[in-house]
Design an enzyme around this catalytic site. Structure first.
Site, short mmCIF file in Angstrom:
data_model
loop_
_atom_site.label_atom_id
_atom_site.label_comp_id
_atom_site.label_asym_id
_atom_site.label_seq_id
_atom_site.Cartn_x
_atom_site.Cartn_y
_atom_site.Cartn_z
N CYS A 339 0.83 -1.23 0.00
CA CYS A 339 0.00 0.00 0.00
C CYS A 339 0.86 1.27 0.00
CB CYS A 339 -0.96 0.06 1.20
SG CYS A 339 -2.14 -1.27 1.25
N ALA A 340 2.07 1.18 -0.50
CA ALA A 340 2.96 2.35 -0.48
C ALA A 340 3.76 2.40 -1.78
CB ALA A 340 3.87 2.29 0.74
#
Ligand SMILES: Cc1ncc(COP(=O)(O)O)c(C=O)c1O
Length: 390
Positions: A339-340
């Site tokens: 998620c980054a």
């Protein structure tokens, strides 16, 4: 085959038995709706919440417990801070290693007229402070920074960053999703204005818990409005803390579990957790250095790291490595972009991502050794595979 759980950056596991007991006791003995009635089960539920608020305020040295607002998770807390403070025409500065829980609201706010500057971190996730100073031009409303990268494990100097933000007249919002409970945090000493935390990672609570510290004197517009149990004669949202930000029934049983997690940590000491996790990362990096084809990312200096470490094995995708670790060795880790995506672009690991080991209080050096042996086997297999294909 046993289970070796190295995914504590996603959510911690196992939880201390006290956490499970506190959730069950709360449902059995404090099962009313907090603040909504005068009967004993409602009062008991309210006590659970307020005791937890005091404990959490204590763990961050936040002073007035009413400045701790409970939320569903760190994402909710970050959205509350960002949407509650940034308006069209404002300028915000952030870093290139932020989680999407920061990046997506900021990119959305950008479409609403907020000017956004993303300061590029070095490949190991460290932040060039001169660039931050340059980006914080007069008139900047907020500096938003993670306390530790969930990909690289790099810990940011939040005290220095808050001071730099304040010197430019800006607020400082810290995303402590990876550090709350794993790295000592003193919001007063660091001087941060807002700190978003999650309950289900290193604070050892259950999922569905988290919160936001808002420094006294700072007004944040609520994200939601609705029933609070207070000021029930009025159709307008109460303006006082914490009710202004706590509309709707709270996750009382979850908060009871979170309080038990915090109590557990108070006994262990967050300094000890930080030292334990740094020790595990150091042990892993030492073992990894002897495994052919294994590249470890993030800073060298153990003191600027938390318990998160990312790596890749040459010739094998991160998702295949994670799958084989699970299937053949019982080692649970997360692969991919975590998620980054911006953090992976920074590290040079986009779009394939990395395998991430995220250690917690319950992990041991023996588990690190078992993981290193497993990776050694996978590395030999990968080398044979390459030899067959050439
Ligand atoms: C740095 C960072 N920020 C925010 C979040 C979001 O946390 P939550 O799942 O509690 O919303 C995470 C979770 O992975 C994270 O690592």
């Amino acid at each position: 085959m046993g289970t070796i759980y190295f995914d504590n950056a996603a959510t911690s596991w196992p939880k201390p038995p006290q956490v499970l007991a506190a959730i069950s006791d709360c449902l059995a003995e404090a099962g009313g709706n907090p603040g909504r009635a005068g009967h004993r089960l409602s009062i008991a539920a309210a006590r659970v919440v307020e005791d937890a608020r005091e404990l959490v305020a204590g763990v961050f040295n936040a002073g007035d417990p009413s400045r701790i607002v409970f939320t569903q998770n760190a994402t909710h807390a970050l959205n509350l801070a960002l949407y509650g403070l940034l308006r069209p025409g404002d300028r915000a500065v952030t870093t290139s290693v932020e989680h999407n829980s920061v990046m997506r609201p900021l990119r959305h706010l950008e479409t609403q007229g907020v000017e956004l500057t993303v300061v590029a971190c070095r490949a190991d996730g460290t932040l060039p402070l001169d660039e931050v100073r340059r980006a914080l031009r007069p008139g900047t409303r907020m500096l938003v920074t993670t306390h530790a990268s969930n990909v690289l494990g790099t810990v940011m100097p939040i005290g220095e960053l808050a001071a730099t933000a304040h010197a430019a007249g800006a607020l400082c919002l810290v995303d402590a999703a990876q550090t709350a409970g794993a790295v000592p945090i003193d919001v007063e000493r660091a001087g941060v204005d807002l700190l978003a935390f999650t309950g289900h990672k290193a604070l050892l609570g259950p999922t569905g818990t988290g919160g936001l510290f808002i420094r006294p004197g700072l007004d944040v517009a609520p994200l939601m409005r609705g029933g609070t149990g207070s000021d029930s004669d009025r159709e307008l949202q109460p303006g006082f803390h914490p009710d202004v930000h706590e509309s709707g029934t709270l996750n009382v049983a979850g908060i009871a579990g979170l309080a038990a997690g915090v109590r557990f940590l108070r006994e262990v000491g967050i300094d000890s957790v930080a030292a334990h996790e740094r020790g595990l990362v150091a042990a892993f990096r030492e073992q990894a250095a002897g495994i052919p084809g294994l590249t470890v990312y993030g800073p060298d200096e153990e003191t600027s790291r938390c318990g998160v470490v990312s790596f890749n094995l040459a010739g094998v995708s991160s998702s295949d490595v994670a799958q084989m670790l699970d299937d053949s060795f019982g080692i649970l880790a997360r692969a991919g972009l975590h998620c980054a995506p911006s953090a992976h672009r920074t590290a040079g690991t986009f779009p394939d991502g990395t395998v991430r080991f995220a250690f917690g209080w319950f992990n041991t050096v023996d588990e690190i050794q078992a993981a290193a042996a497993a990776l050694g086997e996978l590395a030999s297999w990968a080398a044979r595979k390459v030899a067959w294909t050439v």
